[in-house]
Design a protein around this motif. Structure first.
Motif, PDB file in Angstrom:
ATOM      1  N   ARG A   1       0.841  -1.200   0.000  1.00 63.18           N
ATOM      2  CA  ARG A   1       0.000   0.000   0.000  1.00 63.18           C
ATOM      3  C   ARG A   1       0.879   1.255   0.000  1.00 63.18           C
ATOM      4  NH1 ARG A   1      -3.268  -0.745   4.661  1.00 63.18           N
ATOM      5  NH2 ARG A   1      -3.924  -2.727   3.852  1.00 63.18           N
ATOM      6  N   GLN A   2       1.933   1.251   0.825  1.00 62.67           N
ATOM      7  CA  GLN A   2       2.858   2.384   0.863  1.00 62.67           C
ATOM      8  C   GLN A   2       3.568   2.543  -0.486  1.00 62.67           C
ATOM      9  OE1 GLN A   2       5.468   1.465   4.104  1.00 62.67           O
ATOM     10  NE2 GLN A   2       4.119   2.385   5.638  1.00 62.67           N
ATOM     11  N   TYR A   3       3.959   1.419  -1.071  1.00 59.79           N
ATOM     12  CA  TYR A   3       4.629   1.438  -2.363  1.00 59.79           C
ATOM     13  C   TYR A   3       3.735   2.063  -3.436  1.00 59.79           C
ATOM     14  CZ  TYR A   3       6.695  -0.486  -6.641  1.00 59.79           C
ATOM     15  OH  TYR A   3       7.234  -0.640  -7.886  1.00 59.79           O
ATOM     16  N   ASP A   4       2.483   1.653  -3.461  1.00 56.28           N
ATOM     17  CA  ASP A   4       1.537   2.206  -4.434  1.00 56.28           C
ATOM     18  C   ASP A   4       1.332   3.706  -4.233  1.00 56.28           C
ATOM     19  OD1 ASP A   4       1.211  -0.252  -5.630  1.00 56.28           O
ATOM     20  OD2 ASP A   4      -0.602  -0.751  -4.479  1.00 56.28           O
ATOM     21  N   LYS A   5       1.251   4.144  -2.991  1.00 54.47           N
ATOM     22  CA  LYS A   5       1.074   5.570  -2.708  1.00 54.47           C
ATOM     23  C   LYS A   5       2.290   6.369  -3.148  1.00 54.47           C
ATOM     24  CE  LYS A   5      -2.198   5.217   1.097  1.00 54.47           C
ATOM     25  NZ  LYS A   5      -2.447   5.486   2.517  1.00 54.47           N
ATOM     26  N   LEU A   6       3.482   5.822  -2.913  1.00 52.24           N
ATOM     27  CA  LEU A   6       4.694   6.517  -3.346  1.00 52.24           C
ATOM     28  C   LEU A   6       4.737   6.658  -4.866  1.00 52.24           C
ATOM     29  CD1 LEU A   6       7.522   5.082  -1.078  1.00 52.24           C
ATOM     30  CD2 LEU A   6       6.792   7.450  -1.244  1.00 52.24           C
ATOM     31  N   LEU A   7       4.386   5.600  -5.562  1.00 53.58           N
ATOM     32  CA  LEU A   7       4.386   5.676  -7.026  1.00 53.58           C
ATOM     33  C   LEU A   7       3.367   6.687  -7.540  1.00 53.58           C
ATOM     34  CD1 LEU A   7       4.819   1.978  -8.174  1.00 53.58           C
ATOM     35  CD2 LEU A   7       6.492   3.818  -8.228  1.00 53.58           C
ATOM     36  N   GLU A   8       2.223   6.744  -6.881  1.00 52.94           N
ATOM     37  CA  GLU A   8       1.207   7.709  -7.304  1.00 52.94           C
ATOM     38  C   GLU A   8       1.686   9.143  -7.060  1.00 52.94           C
ATOM     39  OE1 GLU A   8      -3.495   8.770  -6.594  1.00 52.94           O
ATOM     40  OE2 GLU A   8      -2.672   6.922  -5.754  1.00 52.94           O
ATOM     41  N   ARG A   9       2.298   9.380  -5.899  1.00 53.25           N
ATOM     42  CA  ARG A   9       2.835  10.713  -5.618  1.00 53.25           C
ATOM     43  C   ARG A   9       3.924  11.076  -6.613  1.00 53.25           C
ATOM     44  NH1 ARG A   9       4.841  10.801   0.252  1.00 53.25           N
ATOM     45  NH2 ARG A   9       5.643  12.793  -0.437  1.00 53.25           N
ATOM     46  N   ALA A  10       4.765  10.090  -6.975  1.00 54.52           N
ATOM     47  CA  ALA A  10       5.831  10.326  -7.941  1.00 54.52           C
ATOM     48  C   ALA A  10       5.247  10.684  -9.303  1.00 54.52           C
ATOM     49  CB  ALA A  10       6.728   9.099  -8.042  1.00 54.52           C
ATOM     50  N   MET A  11       4.190   9.990  -9.696  1.00 52.62           N
ATOM     51  CA  MET A  11       3.547  10.259 -10.981  1.00 52.62           C
ATOM     52  C   MET A  11       3.013  11.697 -11.020  1.00 52.62           C
ATOM     53  SD  MET A  11       0.080   8.667 -12.613  1.00 52.62           S
ATOM     54  CE  MET A  11      -0.841   9.368 -11.265  1.00 52.62           C
ATOM     55  N   HIS A  12       2.363  12.125  -9.927  1.00 45.79           N
ATOM     56  CA  HIS A  12       1.831  13.488  -9.883  1.00 45.79           C
ATOM     57  C   HIS A  12       2.947  14.525  -9.904  1.00 45.79           C
ATOM     58  CE1 HIS A  12      -2.357  12.463  -9.566  1.00 45.79           C
ATOM     59  NE2 HIS A  12      -2.114  11.634  -8.555  1.00 45.79           N
ATOM     60  N   ALA A  13       4.044  14.232  -9.226  1.00 45.36           N
ATOM     61  CA  ALA A  13       5.178  15.158  -9.239  1.00 45.36           C
ATOM     62  C   ALA A  13       5.743  15.276 -10.650  1.00 45.36           C
ATOM     63  CB  ALA A  13       6.255  14.673  -8.265  1.00 45.36           C
ATOM     64  N   GLN A  14       5.837  14.160 -11.349  1.00 46.50           N
ATOM     65  CA  GLN A  14       6.353  14.182 -12.710  1.00 46.50           C
ATOM     66  C   GLN A  14       5.424  14.981 -13.630  1.00 46.50           C
ATOM     67  OE1 GLN A  14       6.399  10.435 -14.734  1.00 46.50           O
ATOM     68  NE2 GLN A  14       8.172  10.997 -15.978  1.00 46.50           N
ATOM     69  N   ARG A  15       4.133  14.780 -13.479  1.00 51.26           N
ATOM     70  CA  ARG A  15       3.171  15.512 -14.315  1.00 51.26           C
ATOM     71  C   ARG A  15       3.222  17.011 -14.058  1.00 51.26           C
ATOM     72  NH1 ARG A  15      -2.314  11.822 -14.376  1.00 51.26           N
ATOM     73  NH2 ARG A  15      -1.452  10.152 -15.634  1.00 51.26           N
ATOM     74  N   ASN A  16       3.550  17.393 -12.820  1.00 55.51           N
ATOM     75  CA  ASN A  16       3.629  18.813 -12.487  1.00 55.51           C
ATOM     76  C   ASN A  16       4.986  19.416 -12.829  1.00 55.51           C
ATOM     77  OD1 ASN A  16       1.016  18.929 -11.503  1.00 55.51           O
ATOM     78  ND2 ASN A  16       1.640  18.325  -9.441  1.00 55.51           N
ATOM     79  N   GLY A  17       5.906  18.600 -13.344  1.00 52.95           N
ATOM     80  CA  GLY A  17       7.206  19.102 -13.757  1.00 52.95           C
ATOM     81  C   GLY A  17       8.235  19.132 -12.652  1.00 52.95           C
ATOM     82  N   ASP A  18       7.953  18.547 -11.509  1.00 53.39           N
ATOM     83  CA  ASP A  18       8.888  18.528 -10.384  1.00 53.39           C
ATOM     84  C   ASP A  18       9.710  17.247 -10.457  1.00 53.39           C
ATOM     85  OD1 ASP A  18      10.237  18.956  -8.065  1.00 53.39           O
ATOM     86  OD2 ASP A  18       8.474  18.952  -6.751  1.00 53.39           O
ATOM     87  N   ILE A  19      10.733  17.286 -11.296  1.00 48.48           N
ATOM     88  CA  ILE A  19      11.519  16.089 -11.578  1.00 48.48           C
ATOM     89  C   ILE A  19      12.368  15.685 -10.371  1.00 48.48           C
ATOM     90  CG2 ILE A  19      13.264  15.088 -13.116  1.00 48.48           C
ATOM     91  CD1 ILE A  19      10.470  15.645 -14.357  1.00 48.48           C
ATOM     92  N   LYS A  20      12.825  16.628  -9.590  1.00 46.05           N
ATOM     93  CA  LYS A  20      13.638  16.309  -8.407  1.00 46.05           C
ATOM     94  C   LYS A  20      12.826  15.487  -7.400  1.00 46.05           C
ATOM     95  CE  LYS A  20      16.480  18.435  -4.849  1.00 46.05           C
ATOM     96  NZ  LYS A  20      16.991  19.689  -4.296  1.00 46.05           N
ATOM     97  N   THR A  21      11.608  15.907  -7.120  1.00 47.02           N
ATOM     98  CA  THR A  21      10.739  15.167  -6.205  1.00 47.02           C
ATOM     99  C   THR A  21      10.379  13.817  -6.797  1.00 47.02           C
ATOM    100  OG1 THR A  21       9.830  17.244  -5.373  1.00 47.02           O
ATOM    101  CG2 THR A  21       8.583  15.248  -4.908  1.00 47.02           C
ATOM    102  N   TYR A  22      10.138  13.782  -8.096  1.00 49.30           N
ATOM    103  CA  TYR A  22       9.843  12.527  -8.783  1.00 49.30           C
ATOM    104  C   TYR A  22      10.986  11.534  -8.596  1.00 49.30           C
ATOM    105  CZ  TYR A  22       9.669   9.225 -12.656  1.00 49.30           C
ATOM    106  OH  TYR A  22       9.695   8.081 -13.401  1.00 49.30           O
ATOM    107  N   SER A  23      12.205  11.993  -8.756  1.00 48.60           N
ATOM    108  CA  SER A  23      13.366  11.115  -8.610  1.00 48.60           C
ATOM    109  C   SER A  23      13.505  10.600  -7.185  1.00 48.60           C
ATOM    110  CB  SER A  23      14.641  11.858  -9.007  1.00 48.60           C
ATOM    111  OG  SER A  23      14.581  12.254 -10.342  1.00 48.60           O
TER     112      SER A  23
END
Length: 59
Positions: free
Chosen positions: A15-37
């Motif tokens: 569940r934590q893994y899925d939430k992290l991936l979802e947050r990463a996806m949203h960060a990438q879509r918003n252009g925040d590549i550092k947070t995505y990484s």
């Protein structure tokens, strides 16, 4: 029979893994590549823990 009441140790981690991936996806879509990484690296570490637990249970 009593395995019915035994909790799955990887369920919470997945569940934590899925939430992290979802947050990463949203960060990438918003252009925040550092947070995505950072979130992607954190999720990879969590996935390795999940794999280790599952391999331990199989053996």
């Amino acid at each position: 029979m009593f395995n019915l009441f035994k909790s799955n140790p990887t369920k919470k981690l997945r569940r934590q893994y899925d939430k992290l991936l979802e947050r990463a996806m949203h960060a990438q879509r918003n252009g925040d590549i550092k947070t995505y990484s950072m979130l992607t690296a954190e999720s990879e570490t969590l996935y390795k823990q999940i794999e280790a637990i599952e391999n331990k249970n199989r053996a």
